[in-house]
Design an enzyme around this catalytic site. Structure first.
Site, PDB file in Angstrom:
ATOM      1  N   GLU A  49       0.889  -1.204   0.210  1.00 46.71           N
ATOM      2  CA  GLU A  49       0.469   0.212  -0.152  1.00 46.71           C
ATOM      3  C   GLU A  49       0.754   1.293  -0.065  1.00 46.71           C
ATOM      4  O   GLU A  49       0.840   1.959  -1.014  1.00 46.71           O
ATOM      5  CB  GLU A  49      -0.843   0.663   1.185  1.00 46.71           C
ATOM      6  CG  GLU A  49      -1.574   1.573   1.584  1.00 46.71           C
ATOM      7  CD  GLU A  49      -2.361   1.352   2.883  1.00 46.71           C
ATOM      8  OE1 GLU A  49      -2.889   2.679   2.696  1.00 46.71           O
ATOM      9  OE2 GLU A  49      -2.214   0.226   3.703  1.00 46.71           O
ATOM     10  N   ASP A  53       0.786   3.649  -3.121  1.00 45.45           N
ATOM     11  CA  ASP A  53      -0.406   5.081  -2.773  1.00 45.45           C
ATOM     12  C   ASP A  53       1.176   6.079  -4.169  1.00 45.45           C
ATOM     13  O   ASP A  53       1.677   7.494  -4.533  1.00 45.45           O
ATOM     14  CB  ASP A  53      -0.065   5.818  -1.735  1.00 45.45           C
ATOM     15  CG  ASP A  53      -0.340   6.862  -1.272  1.00 45.45           C
ATOM     16  OD1 ASP A  53      -0.741   7.715  -1.419  1.00 45.45           O
ATOM     17  OD2 ASP A  53       0.935   7.430  -1.161  1.00 45.45           O
ATOM     18  N   ASP A 122      -6.604   1.541   0.659  1.00 43.87           N
ATOM     19  CA  ASP A 122      -5.751   0.964   0.354  1.00 43.87           C
ATOM     20  C   ASP A 122      -5.082  -0.082  -0.150  1.00 43.87           C
ATOM     21  O   ASP A 122      -4.334  -1.121  -0.708  1.00 43.87           O
ATOM     22  CB  ASP A 122      -5.466  -0.260   2.239  1.00 43.87           C
ATOM     23  CG  ASP A 122      -6.229   1.335   3.314  1.00 43.87           C
ATOM     24  OD1 ASP A 122      -5.602   2.450   3.293  1.00 43.87           O
ATOM     25  OD2 ASP A 122      -6.205   1.171   4.375  1.00 43.87           O
ATOM     26  N   GLU A 125      -4.192   1.052  -3.941  1.00 50.60           N
ATOM     27  CA  GLU A 125      -2.791   1.192  -4.153  1.00 50.60           C
ATOM     28  C   GLU A 125      -2.327  -0.025  -3.857  1.00 50.60           C
ATOM     29  O   GLU A 125      -0.811  -0.013  -4.595  1.00 50.60           O
ATOM     30  CB  GLU A 125      -2.784   2.222  -2.496  1.00 50.60           C
ATOM     31  CG  GLU A 125      -3.565   3.447  -2.797  1.00 50.60           C
ATOM     32  CD  GLU A 125      -3.403   4.809  -1.527  1.00 50.60           C
ATOM     33  OE1 GLU A 125      -3.608   5.711  -1.556  1.00 50.60           O
ATOM     34  OE2 GLU A 125      -3.185   3.722  -0.243  1.00 50.60           O
TER      35      GLU A 125
END
Length: 228
Positions: A49, A53, A122, A125
């Site tokens: 994650e 991101d 989450d 990502e």
């Protein structure tokens, strides 16, 4: 393990086949599951994650820079923020079939975590982080061209103009007006809303979008074009 049905969906709809399926498993594993099943040897998605991101922010930034040369830095930043916020990515996670593949601990499952927008964001990502590690940025870009970028091009994340407020101000110049937005169609896979706009109980326009807010803005935009 992720389901065969999901693997086929990735291959057929997005042309994605993971070389290292352990990365894919990790992308869908919540910490509550890995804590309850330590013998499975699957790490949770938190590190993926973290990576995803950054990967998504770079990919979206690159897309906006190349496709919106007339926007200044502040406008680009605001548009990027609209795209990468929780609500947007959580909806993409559902559309792509990620929701059903998430591994959750019993407590989190009972608490409804599978429907939690922050968790779905989450996972989206983490998936892109896993895809980046497995196949590099070109694979991430191809995936986003099939999922996120088309909605950017349609203007569904652009809030530089609030069409609903502008419509209300225009119509109420000569007194009170009843403006009503109603969802007349809704689907989840993919997420798609159709909203009907009534003014003083008379149907005027419709708008479509990936969520209710976007559809309402499109309906208001169509009404403004009609009355301005």
């Amino acid at each position: 393990m992720v389901s065969t049905k999901f693997l086929n969906k990735l291959k057929n709809e997005y042309n994605i086949e993971f070389n290292n399926e352990k990365l894919l498993e990790e992308a869908f594993t919540h910490s509550s599951y890995s804590n309850e099943h330590p013998d499975d040897g699957i790490r949770d998605y938190e590190k993926l994650e973290f990576l995803g991101d950054a990967v998504l922010e770079l990919a979206v930034s690159n897309y906006l820079y190349r496709h919106y040369p007339k926007l200044n830095e502040g406008e680009l930043t605001r548009l990027r923020s609209n795209i990468v916020r929780t609500e947007g990515f959580s909806e993409f996670a559902i559309e792509c079939g990620f929701q059903k593949e998430i591994h959750l601990g019993n407590g989190e499952e009972k608490a409804g975590a599978r429907n939690r927008k922050t968790l779905l964001e989450d996972v989206f990502e983490a998936f892109n982080g896993a895809l980046f590690l497995d196949q590099g940025m070109p694979a991430v870009e191809r995936f986003l061209h099939l999922t996120v970028y088309p909605l950017i091009a349609k203007g569904e994340f652009d809030d530089s103009r609030d069409y609903k407020t502008d419509l209300q101000e225009l119509l109420q110049q000569n007194g009170p007006v009843n403006i009503e937005y109603s969802v007349i169609s809704e689907s989840q896979l993919p997420s798609h809303f159709v909203v009907e706009l009534k003014i003083n109980d008379q149907v005027q326009t419709q708008g479509e979008g990936h969520n209710k807010k976007a559809a309402e803005q499109q309906a208001a935009k169509a009404a403004l074009q009609k009355f301005e």
